[in-house]
Design an enzyme around this catalytic site. Structure first.
Site, PDB file in Angstrom:
ATOM      1  N   ARG A  36      27.073  10.437  -3.039  1.00 59.48           N
ATOM      2  CA  ARG A  36      26.384  10.304  -1.743  1.00 59.48           C
ATOM      3  C   ARG A  36      24.873  10.165  -1.955  1.00 59.48           C
ATOM      4  O   ARG A  36      24.223   9.344  -1.311  1.00 59.48           O
ATOM      5  CB  ARG A  36      26.663  11.515  -0.849  1.00 59.48           C
TER       6      ARG A  36
ATOM      7  N   LYS B 160      35.441  25.814   0.222  1.00 62.69           N
ATOM      8  CA  LYS B 160      36.448  24.989  -0.461  1.00 62.69           C
ATOM      9  C   LYS B 160      36.845  25.731  -1.733  1.00 62.69           C
ATOM     10  O   LYS B 160      35.987  26.103  -2.543  1.00 62.69           O
ATOM     11  CB  LYS B 160      35.841  23.631  -0.831  1.00 62.69           C
TER      12      LYS B 160
ATOM     13  N   LYS C 242      39.433  26.089   2.398  1.00 64.33           N
ATOM     14  CA  LYS C 242      40.047  24.755   2.443  1.00 64.33           C
ATOM     15  C   LYS C 242      40.619  24.371   1.088  1.00 64.33           C
ATOM     16  O   LYS C 242      40.031  24.682   0.054  1.00 64.33           O
ATOM     17  CB  LYS C 242      38.997  23.713   2.846  1.00 64.33           C
TER      18      LYS C 242
ATOM     19  N   GLU D 137      45.029  20.951   3.904  1.00 65.14           N
ATOM     20  CA  GLU D 137      44.634  19.554   4.086  1.00 65.14           C
ATOM     21  C   GLU D 137      45.423  18.632   3.167  1.00 65.14           C
ATOM     22  O   GLU D 137      45.069  18.460   2.002  1.00 65.14           O
ATOM     23  CB  GLU D 137      43.126  19.378   3.809  1.00 65.14           C
TER      24      GLU D 137
ATOM     25  N   LYS E 247      44.416  20.490   8.522  1.00 62.14           N
ATOM     26  CA  LYS E 247      43.432  19.401   8.503  1.00 62.14           C
ATOM     27  C   LYS E 247      44.199  18.131   8.180  1.00 62.14           C
ATOM     28  O   LYS E 247      44.710  17.957   7.073  1.00 62.14           O
ATOM     29  CB  LYS E 247      42.339  19.676   7.474  1.00 62.14           C
TER      30      LYS E 247
ATOM     31  N   GLY F 103      37.913  10.459   6.447  1.00 65.23           N
ATOM     32  CA  GLY F 103      38.608   9.659   5.436  1.00 65.23           C
ATOM     33  C   GLY F 103      38.042   8.291   5.086  1.00 65.23           C
ATOM     34  O   GLY F 103      38.740   7.491   4.491  1.00 65.23           O
TER      35      GLY F 103
HETATM   36  P1  13P Z   1      35.666  13.042   5.261  1.00 65.63           P
HETATM   37  O1  13P Z   1      35.523  13.354   6.727  1.00 65.63           O
HETATM   38  O2  13P Z   1      34.462  12.353   4.679  1.00 65.63           O
HETATM   39  O3  13P Z   1      36.966  12.379   4.940  1.00 65.63           O
HETATM   40  O4  13P Z   1      35.702  14.433   4.508  1.00 65.63           O
HETATM   41  C1  13P Z   1      36.471  15.453   5.023  1.00 65.63           C
HETATM   42  C2  13P Z   1      36.863  16.349   3.938  1.00 65.63           C
HETATM   43  O5  13P Z   1      36.512  17.485   3.913  1.00 65.63           O
HETATM   44  C3  13P Z   1      37.731  15.811   2.873  1.00 65.63           C
HETATM   45  O6  13P Z   1      38.274  16.879   2.160  1.00 65.63           O
END
Ligand code: 13P
Length: 341
Positions: free
Chosen positions: A33, A98, A137, A178, A220, A263
């Site tokens: 990024r 995370k 997460k 997720e 998620k 995503g």
């Molecule tokens: P994005 O919204 O950029 O897909 O990221 C969400 C995310 O936490 C992916 O694990």
């Protein structure tokens, strides 16, 4: 296991009109990024950038919680040197963490991934709780391709997600599960629906098998969309309809809420899709966002690492958060985008 705390955290995460900011990019993802804006990915730069996001005035009107990366959970605000978790908590924003250790090739399943990080997780969760994290997460990745996803991949990832979720609840931390069905590829929306349905069916079977309390876990989900390279792209109505159909078929109504990842969708597409779903009557769960890119893109591009751009970047971030907060209530309109600073 503090059930009262789990209930309180889960309710706060999906509070009306709010959603989650995913700011848990690993250092490797952060590097990607930052590279796009020509900023060096150093610890002080990562801290400055996260500080910009978290200290944006009024963000708590639309952001219920923030997913942090291990490094960020231990960092402090630039101005007051206050640990980020307590700074966020005082602002009424729940700090999350995370905890997975990323994806690796799944043996004997070419092109498919398994998420690692279960070893030692109980100890790490105890420490994260002490540092202030109240939810966590874990991201699994499901790839659509010729012959994939395989049964092996779906079940290996569902099993890991269930073991992670059980460990979280034991530690009084609300797990976000997720399973991201990637939008890469030229597959149709129908194939995405099939893969998503198989993924969620496997996931909820595993959660039950591992005694995970459904009232204290947040899903998620990825939206049901056409593959990025599919010549026929489904419109907003279709994406909303198919996503909700798939969720209704697979996700128990007991869940406190469902949040979506973006995503790689464009910022405004992700917002429009969420809005269209949230407008549907009679949904069994609150739906909201847990975006990384679709919330941060404009702020990142405006910042470019320059302290002089911080105020403008914060205005851009506030705007996206507001648009998505409205979308989570079905109150977004594309003409509101003109109100961007
Ligand atoms: P994005 O919204 O950029 O897909 O990221 C969400 C995310 O936490 C992916 O694990």
């Amino acid at each position: 296991m503090d059930m009262k705390l789990l209930s309180k955290t889960a309710a706060a995460m999906v509070a009306e009109g709010k959603g989650l900011l995913a700011a848990d990019e690993s250092n490797a993802t952060c590097e990607k990024r930052f590279k796009s804006i020509g900023v060096e990915c150093t610890e002080p730069n990562r801290r400055a950038y996260r500080d910009l996001l978290f200290t944006t005035k009024g963000i708590e009107e639309y952001v219920s919680g923030v997913i942090l990366f291990d490094e960020t959970l231990r960092q402090s605000t630039v101005a007051g040197n206050e640990p980020f978790p307590s700074y966020l908590e005082k602002k009424g924003i729940v700090p999350g963490i995370k905890v997975d250790k990323g994806t690796h090739d799944l043996a004997l399943c070419p092109g498919e991934k398994i998420t690692e990080g279960l070893d030692g997780l109980r100890g790490r969760l105890a420490e994260y709780f002490k540092l202030g994290a109240r939810f966590a997460k874990w991201r699994a990745v499901i790839t659509i391709g010729p012959g994939t996803p395989t049964h092996a991949c779906l079940y290996a990832n569902a099993h890991a997600l269930a073991r992670y979720a059980a460990l979280c609840q034991e530690a009084s931390i609300v797990p976000i599960v997720e399973p991201e069905v990637l939008l890469d590829g030229d597959h149709t929306i129908e194939r995405c629906c099939e893969a998503s349905e198989a993924t969620l069916t496997a996931l909820f079977a595993a959660l039950r098998a591992h005694h995970v309390s459904l009232e204290h876990v947040v899903l998620k989900a990825s939206m049901a969309v056409s593959g990025k390279d599919c010549p026929k792209q489904a419109g907003v109505d279709r994406v909303a309809e198919e996503t909700v159909r798939c969720l209704k078929r697979t996700v128990p109504a007991a869940l406190p809420g469902i949040v979506f990842l973006s995503g790689g969708q464009s910022d405004e597409a992700a917002t429009a899709h969420l809005n269209e779903m949230a407008r549907m009557p009679g949904l069994p769960w609150p739906l909201t966002f847990s975006f990384s890119r679709a919330l941060q893109n404009p702020a990142l591009k405006t910042w470019r690492g320059a302290p002089g751009n911080v105020a403008a970047a914060q205005r851009a971030f506030y705007h996206r958060a507001r648009m998505n907060g409205l979308a989570s209530q079905g109150k977004y309109r594309s003409d509101l985008e003109k109100q961007a600073a």
